[in-house]
Design an enzyme around this catalytic site. Structure first.
Site, PDB file in Angstrom:
ATOM      1  N   HIS A  73       0.863  -1.184   0.000  1.00  0.00           N
ATOM      2  CA  HIS A  73       0.000   0.000   0.000  1.00  0.00           C
ATOM      3  C   HIS A  73       0.900   1.235   0.000  1.00  0.00           C
ATOM      4  CE1 HIS A  73      -3.605  -2.430   0.779  1.00  0.00           C
ATOM      5  NE2 HIS A  73      -2.789  -3.184   1.492  1.00  0.00           N
ATOM      6  N   HIS A 190      -9.054 -10.467  -1.196  1.00  0.00           N
ATOM      7  CA  HIS A 190      -8.817 -10.344   0.244  1.00  0.00           C
ATOM      8  C   HIS A 190     -10.000 -11.085   0.867  1.00  0.00           C
ATOM      9  CE1 HIS A 190      -8.688  -7.312   3.823  1.00  0.00           C
ATOM     10  NE2 HIS A 190      -9.805  -7.979   3.968  1.00  0.00           N
ATOM     11  N   HIS A 243      -2.741 -12.651   1.163  1.00  0.00           N
ATOM     12  CA  HIS A 243      -2.405 -12.871   2.582  1.00  0.00           C
ATOM     13  C   HIS A 243      -3.124 -14.021   3.291  1.00  0.00           C
ATOM     14  CE1 HIS A 243      -5.922 -10.245   2.886  1.00  0.00           C
ATOM     15  NE2 HIS A 243      -5.239  -9.114   2.757  1.00  0.00           N
ATOM     16  N   ASP A 329       2.184  -6.985   2.056  1.00  0.00           N
ATOM     17  CA  ASP A 329       0.992  -6.255   2.536  1.00  0.00           C
ATOM     18  C   ASP A 329       1.434  -5.068   3.401  1.00  0.00           C
ATOM     19  OD1 ASP A 329      -1.585  -5.437   3.025  1.00  0.00           O
ATOM     20  OD2 ASP A 329      -2.069  -7.069   4.407  1.00  0.00           O
ATOM     21  N   HIS A 333       0.643   3.326   8.455  1.00  0.00           N
ATOM     22  CA  HIS A 333      -0.393   4.200   9.019  1.00  0.00           C
ATOM     23  C   HIS A 333       0.264   5.318   9.818  1.00  0.00           C
ATOM     24  CE1 HIS A 333      -3.948   2.004   7.844  1.00  0.00           C
ATOM     25  NE2 HIS A 333      -3.409   0.881   8.261  1.00  0.00           N
TER      26      HIS A 333
END
Ligand code: NCD
Length: 453
Positions: A73, A190, A243, A329, A333
């Site tokens: 991400h 996902h 994942h 993954d 944040h």
């Protein structure tokens, strides 16, 4: 410190060359010239080395194709306070990754040509490693209407996914899998049956009970894995499962493979290394300067960290080849979204910079060979991406000089203040890892060099 334009010939001398695509694991030299691998094999005679070559002594180091991350991400556009293409790719270079595929849970979502173009332009300007966008399966990732998959293919996406959310509607999943037959790219799901998650924030089990936190059962993942395998079998389409985290999922994929279902799958470093006990502050026998942390929100991730039994099954699946590849993954944040109660915290771990160090424990513990580990980080993901990616997963003469040099035995302590990523959200803060990236090259340019600072 890193000169991105540095592109004179480079000789990596005396490294252990691990190039699983060519079945090579032997000490030798790697020479790069004009951005390509000139040779990677036996030690070179001085007369074979051009004048002006920069030499890197690499005794005791491993030289391998740069790692390919199928799932990360980068947060651009829209969430630049969490990560940018510049910081995410700098983190990748520090982790030995030379190719990243970025998920479309951005704002706006990567669900049309214009956003793909935006990501491409930002990557051209800011990225230090290769970036390939993944397009959304549904418009706005809202799960209601299929995105223009053909338009996204022409724009250059390498796969489709609504990651962060499942493709919940089975008919849309069926349709998208049918389209993969013509498009030649997988749909990455996902797997999360929301009806079974019931607001859960960690793996269901005694630890969740003891912490008083709502749990996510293994069946939340496995129910959707089963559904998707059955849809892939029916349509013949190409399913890639993101994942995987449970022993049951590995069994389901193993059985489907035996029936000839067209499925590939990935596992993340965190699910191979950590268990749900980490939410209790348990750190096994790892050395950690930060001390145990109860309710550590940096352990909150989707899918959740699970039991030792699940970790064992994932390692076996990886060794056996039922699991094709390792994907990070990487989910950075901002501090504020993690400095809240466990229930309120965002899901996600910042992984790119600790991946190799944590994964090397599998090699040091004798669970998988170094060559298998490198295979699952290079050849495995390149197969999921298709033949045009093979050249990034090998050190064969004439291919782009994308490579990583790492010290398999160097011990270092994770210090998130030194991360290039904006995301400092890792439960590995203060943990001592064994295995450290020394140099990363893309197209023969040094994009990362560890100066030991
Ligand atoms: C991902 C994120 O933050 O984008 N988080 C995570 O825990 N893996 C999205 C997701 O897959 O849930």
């Amino acid at each position: 410190m890193v000169n991105r334009n540095y592109n004179r010939p480079v000789l990596i001398k005396g490294a252990r060359i691990v190039d699983p695509g060519r079945g090579i694991d032997a000490v030798g030299d790697v020479l790069t010239q004009e951005g390509r691998i000139a040779s990677a094999g036996p030690v070179l005679a001085p007369s074979d080395v051009p004048d002006g070559t920069h030499s890197i002594p690499a005794n005791g180091l491993v030289a391998a194709p740069g790692f390919i991350d199928l799932h990360c991400h980068l947060r651009e556009p829209g969430y630049e306070y969490k990560e940018t293409i510049a910081t995410g790719t700098a983190a990748a270079a520090r982790g030995g990754f030379t190719t990243l595929c970025c998920m479309p849970n951005t704002d706006p979502a990567i669900d049309n040509e214009a956003v793909v173009e935006l990501v491409r332009r930002r990557s051209d300007a800011d990225a230090v490693v290769r970036v390939f966008p993944i397009g959304a399966v549904t418009k706005g990732r809202k799960g209601k209407e299929l995105a223009e998959m053909e338009e996204l293919a022409s724009a250059g996406v390498v796969a489709y996914s609504d990651d962060g959310d499942p493709v919940y509607d089975p008919n849309i999943m069926r349709l998208s899998l049918t389209y993969t037959l013509d498009l030649g790219m997988p749909v990455i799901n996902h797997c999360q049956e929301n009806g079974l998650c019931c607001g859960g924030v960690m793996a269901e089990g005694w630890i969740a009970t003891r912490l008083g936190l709502p749990g996510i059962p293994a069946s939340a993942e496995e129910a959707m894995v089963s559904r998707d395998l059955s849809l892939a079998e029916m349509t013949g389409g190409w399913l890639h499962l993101a994942h995987l985290s449970t022993a049951g999922s590995v069994d389901l994929v193993r059985q489907a493979r035996q029936r000839g279902v067209s499925v590939t799958c990935e596992v993340c470093p965190q699910h191979l290394y950590l268990t749900d006990e980490w939410a209790l502050g348990y750190q096994g026998d790892l050395r950690c300067t930060a001390g145990p942390r109860n309710y550590d929100t940096s352990t909150k991730v989707y899918p959740p960290l699970r039991s030792r039994k699940d970790v064992e099954a994932l390692i076996e699946g990886l060794a056996e080849g039922v699991i094709d590849c390792i994907a990070t993954d990487h989910a950075p944040h901002e501090v504020a979204s993690k400095q809240v109660t466990y229930q309120d915290a965002s899901f996600g771990i910042s992984v790119l910079e600790t991946a190799l160090g944590s994964l090397m424990s599998l090699v040091h513990d004798g669970r998988i060979s170094l060559s298998t580990l490198v295979d699952r980080l290079t050849v495995g993901p390149s197969r999921v991406l298709g033949p045009s990616f093979e050249k990034y997963a090998t050190l064969e003469t004439g291919t782009p000089a994308d490579l990583v040099l790492f010290d398999p035995n160097a011990e270092w302590t994770v210090d998130t203040r030194r991360f290039a990523s904006k995301g400092r959200n890792t439960p590995l803060e203060g943990v001592e890892l064994k295995g450290r990236v020394v140099t990363t090259m893309v197209d023969g340019r040094l994009v990362y060099q560890d100066y030991g600072d």
